[in-house]
Design a protein around this motif. Structure first.
Motif, PDB file in Angstrom:
ATOM      1  N   TYR A  29       0.908  -1.232  -0.039  1.00  6.61           N
ATOM      2  CA  TYR A  29      -0.170  -0.006  -0.179  1.00  6.61           C
ATOM      3  C   TYR A  29       0.906   1.267  -0.160  1.00  6.61           C
ATOM      4  O   TYR A  29       0.614   2.186  -0.595  1.00  6.61           O
ATOM      5  CB  TYR A  29      -1.081   0.000   1.144  1.00  6.61           C
ATOM      6  N   GLU A  30       1.888   1.240   0.864  1.00  5.30           N
ATOM      7  CA  GLU A  30       2.849   2.389   0.741  1.00  5.30           C
ATOM      8  C   GLU A  30       3.389   2.633  -0.473  1.00  5.30           C
ATOM      9  O   GLU A  30       3.581   3.863  -1.043  1.00  5.30           O
ATOM     10  CB  GLU A  30       3.999   2.321   1.921  1.00  5.30           C
ATOM     11  N   LYS A  31       3.892   1.453  -1.404  1.00  7.24           N
ATOM     12  CA  LYS A  31       4.376   1.714  -2.797  1.00  7.24           C
ATOM     13  C   LYS A  31       3.468   2.365  -3.530  1.00  7.24           C
ATOM     14  O   LYS A  31       3.983   3.064  -4.499  1.00  7.24           O
ATOM     15  CB  LYS A  31       4.905   0.353  -3.241  1.00  7.24           C
ATOM     16  N   LEU A  32       2.146   2.348  -3.430  1.00 12.31           N
ATOM     17  CA  LEU A  32       1.205   2.531  -4.162  1.00 12.31           C
ATOM     18  C   LEU A  32       0.663   3.927  -3.678  1.00 12.31           C
ATOM     19  O   LEU A  32      -0.526   4.328  -3.904  1.00 12.31           O
ATOM     20  CB  LEU A  32       0.140   1.520  -4.322  1.00 12.31           C
ATOM     21  N   ASN A  33       1.251   4.674  -2.746  1.00 13.30           N
ATOM     22  CA  ASN A  33       1.017   6.167  -2.309  1.00 13.30           C
ATOM     23  C   ASN A  33      -0.209   5.972  -1.329  1.00 13.30           C
ATOM     24  O   ASN A  33      -0.966   7.275  -0.935  1.00 13.30           O
ATOM     25  CB  ASN A  33       0.734   6.960  -3.440  1.00 13.30           C
ATOM     26  N   TYR A  34      -0.669   4.797  -0.744  1.00 13.74           N
ATOM     27  CA  TYR A  34      -1.338   4.954   0.413  1.00 13.74           C
ATOM     28  C   TYR A  34      -0.969   5.698   1.866  1.00 13.74           C
ATOM     29  O   TYR A  34       0.262   5.312   1.874  1.00 13.74           O
ATOM     30  CB  TYR A  34      -1.954   3.626   0.894  1.00 13.74           C
ATOM     31  N   GLU A  35      -1.600   6.266   2.550  1.00 12.76           N
ATOM     32  CA  GLU A  35      -0.941   6.777   3.520  1.00 12.76           C
ATOM     33  C   GLU A  35      -1.690   6.545   4.945  1.00 12.76           C
ATOM     34  O   GLU A  35      -2.670   6.364   4.778  1.00 12.76           O
ATOM     35  CB  GLU A  35      -0.835   8.413   3.435  1.00 12.76           C
ATOM     36  N   ALA A  36      -0.992   6.208   5.850  1.00 17.09           N
ATOM     37  CA  ALA A  36      -1.657   6.111   7.193  1.00 17.09           C
ATOM     38  C   ALA A  36      -2.432   7.490   7.580  1.00 17.09           C
ATOM     39  O   ALA A  36      -1.805   8.332   7.685  1.00 17.09           O
ATOM     40  CB  ALA A  36      -0.667   5.605   8.318  1.00 17.09           C
ATOM     41  N   LYS A  37      -3.477   7.236   8.010  1.00 15.02           N
ATOM     42  CA  LYS A  37      -4.515   8.405   8.531  1.00 15.02           C
ATOM     43  C   LYS A  37      -5.114   8.323   9.781  1.00 15.02           C
ATOM     44  O   LYS A  37      -5.374   9.405  10.364  1.00 15.02           O
ATOM     45  CB  LYS A  37      -5.575   8.781   7.492  1.00 15.02           C
ATOM     46  N   ASP A  38      -4.848   7.236  10.381  1.00 17.57           N
ATOM     47  CA  ASP A  38      -5.343   6.961  11.735  1.00 17.57           C
ATOM     48  C   ASP A  38      -4.594   5.653  12.542  1.00 17.57           C
ATOM     49  O   ASP A  38      -4.394   5.060  11.469  1.00 17.57           O
ATOM     50  CB  ASP A  38      -6.867   6.831  11.812  1.00 17.57           C
ATOM     51  N   LEU A  39      -4.193   5.787  13.482  1.00 19.94           N
ATOM     52  CA  LEU A  39      -3.447   4.633  14.204  1.00 19.94           C
ATOM     53  C   LEU A  39      -4.183   4.064  15.515  1.00 19.94           C
ATOM     54  O   LEU A  39      -4.498   5.122  16.096  1.00 19.94           O
ATOM     55  CB  LEU A  39      -1.991   4.863  14.343  1.00 19.94           C
ATOM     56  N   ILE A  40      -4.523   3.125  15.757  1.00 24.79           N
ATOM     57  CA  ILE A  40      -4.996   2.460  16.931  1.00 24.79           C
ATOM     58  C   ILE A  40      -3.691   1.660  17.524  1.00 24.79           C
ATOM     59  O   ILE A  40      -3.278   0.944  16.999  1.00 24.79           O
ATOM     60  CB  ILE A  40      -6.165   1.827  16.960  1.00 24.79           C
ATOM     61  N   MET A  41      -3.191   2.129  18.804  1.00 26.25           N
ATOM     62  CA  MET A  41      -2.093   1.188  19.265  1.00 26.25           C
ATOM     63  C   MET A  41      -2.723   0.688  20.751  1.00 26.25           C
ATOM     64  O   MET A  41      -3.287   1.277  21.364  1.00 26.25           O
ATOM     65  CB  MET A  41      -0.997   2.103  19.470  1.00 26.25           C
ATOM     66  N   SER A  42      -2.209  -0.524  20.952  1.00 28.68           N
ATOM     67  CA  SER A  42      -2.500  -1.206  22.124  1.00 28.68           C
ATOM     68  C   SER A  42      -1.326  -2.101  22.745  1.00 28.68           C
ATOM     69  O   SER A  42      -0.116  -2.117  22.154  1.00 28.68           O
ATOM     70  CB  SER A  42      -3.536  -2.333  21.885  1.00 28.68           C
ATOM     71  N   LYS A  43      -1.314  -1.842  23.966  1.00 28.39           N
ATOM     72  CA  LYS A  43      -0.375  -2.962  24.617  1.00 28.39           C
ATOM     73  C   LYS A  43      -1.225  -3.944  25.607  1.00 28.39           C
ATOM     74  O   LYS A  43      -2.062  -3.546  26.242  1.00 28.39           O
ATOM     75  CB  LYS A  43       0.713  -2.102  25.505  1.00 28.39           C
ATOM     76  N   TRP A  44      -0.443  -5.276  25.952  1.00 31.00           N
ATOM     77  CA  TRP A  44      -1.083  -6.023  27.028  1.00 31.00           C
ATOM     78  C   TRP A  44      -0.325  -5.810  28.245  1.00 31.00           C
ATOM     79  O   TRP A  44       0.765  -5.725  28.144  1.00 31.00           O
ATOM     80  CB  TRP A  44      -0.767  -7.509  26.428  1.00 31.00           C
ATOM     81  N   LEU A  45      -1.150  -5.360  29.156  1.00 32.08           N
ATOM     82  CA  LEU A  45      -0.659  -5.215  30.564  1.00 32.08           C
ATOM     83  C   LEU A  45       0.035  -6.415  31.015  1.00 32.08           C
ATOM     84  O   LEU A  45       1.096  -6.305  32.094  1.00 32.08           O
ATOM     85  CB  LEU A  45      -1.347  -4.763  31.440  1.00 32.08           C
ATOM     86  N   ASN A  46      -0.236  -7.745  30.764  1.00 30.95           N
ATOM     87  CA  ASN A  46       0.086  -8.824  31.454  1.00 30.95           C
ATOM     88  C   ASN A  46       1.526  -9.333  30.765  1.00 30.95           C
ATOM     89  O   ASN A  46       1.798 -10.584  30.878  1.00 30.95           O
ATOM     90  CB  ASN A  46      -0.844  -9.957  31.592  1.00 30.95           C
ATOM     91  N   GLU A  47       1.992  -8.688  29.536  1.00 31.28           N
ATOM     92  CA  GLU A  47       2.975  -9.276  29.044  1.00 31.28           C
ATOM     93  C   GLU A  47       4.444  -8.255  29.052  1.00 31.28           C
ATOM     94  O   GLU A  47       5.194  -8.237  28.201  1.00 31.28           O
ATOM     95  CB  GLU A  47       2.681  -9.084  27.383  1.00 31.28           C
ATOM     96  N   GLU A  48       4.431  -7.730  30.179  1.00 33.23           N
ATOM     97  CA  GLU A  48       5.565  -6.868  30.374  1.00 33.23           C
ATOM     98  C   GLU A  48       6.608  -7.567  31.363  1.00 33.23           C
ATOM     99  O   GLU A  48       6.347  -8.408  31.934  1.00 33.23           O
ATOM    100  CB  GLU A  48       5.390  -5.380  31.050  1.00 33.23           C
TER     101      GLU A  48
END
Length: 160
Positions: free
Chosen positions: A141-160
């Motif tokens: 997608y990036e090669k075809l000029n799609y750009e990230a417009k929104d990101l959702i990020m997560s983390k698991w609290l029990n995996e630290e």
């Protein structure tokens, strides 16, 4: 390599949904969005919600990605477009190149065919969702000029 987007037949649609419902459930589990136990039912309900009339569902466009030289199907493409959308935006719900055809340029060719088809049908913008773990798709997608417009990020609290 040239591909064309042909409307799915009823047989295509039956094959597509049987595989894609399972695949979407697996992707949602891998992304940490759904549990393994709930994923199959949630995936099926999501497809039913978006495609209540199957191939005849309003504003839904489902295609078989097909090689021009021999009519061999190499993947599926599903997008939503409502002409009244003020941004004239289509949203790709699903895009798949079959395993045996990946890495051969069919994905790029299919998305370029979609660009041409979209422009000819009054679409000015194409958006999509991609799972963050799908690095290969993100790269395409990036090669075809799609750009990230929104990101959702997560983390698991029990995996630290």
């Amino acid at each position: 390599m040239t591909v064309t987007l042909l409307p799915m037949t009823q047989d295509d649609f039956a094959h597509y949904t049987s595989k894609s419902i399972q695949s979407y459930a697996s992707e949602k589990v891998e992304a940490g969005t759904w549990t393994k136990e709930e994923a199959p039912e949630k995936s099926e309900k999501e497809f039913e919600r978006l495609l209540p009339e199957g191939l005849d569902s309003e504003y839904q466009n489902l295609f078989a990605i097909t090689k021009v030289d021999n009519d061999k199907k190499v993947g599926w493409l599903w997008y939503h477009f409502k002409p009244e959308n003020p941004q004239k935006e289509a949203f790709i719900y699903d895009f798949l190149i079959f395993d045996e055809y990946q890495g051969q340029g069919y994905g790029k060719a299919a998305l370029k065919a979609l660009d041409d088809y979209a422009l000819a049908n009054g679409i000015e913008k194409i958006s999509l969702h991609v799972f963050a773990h799908n690095k290969r798709a993100i790269h395409l997608y990036e090669k075809l000029n799609y750009e990230a417009k929104d990101l959702i990020m997560s983390k698991w609290l029990n995996e630290e």
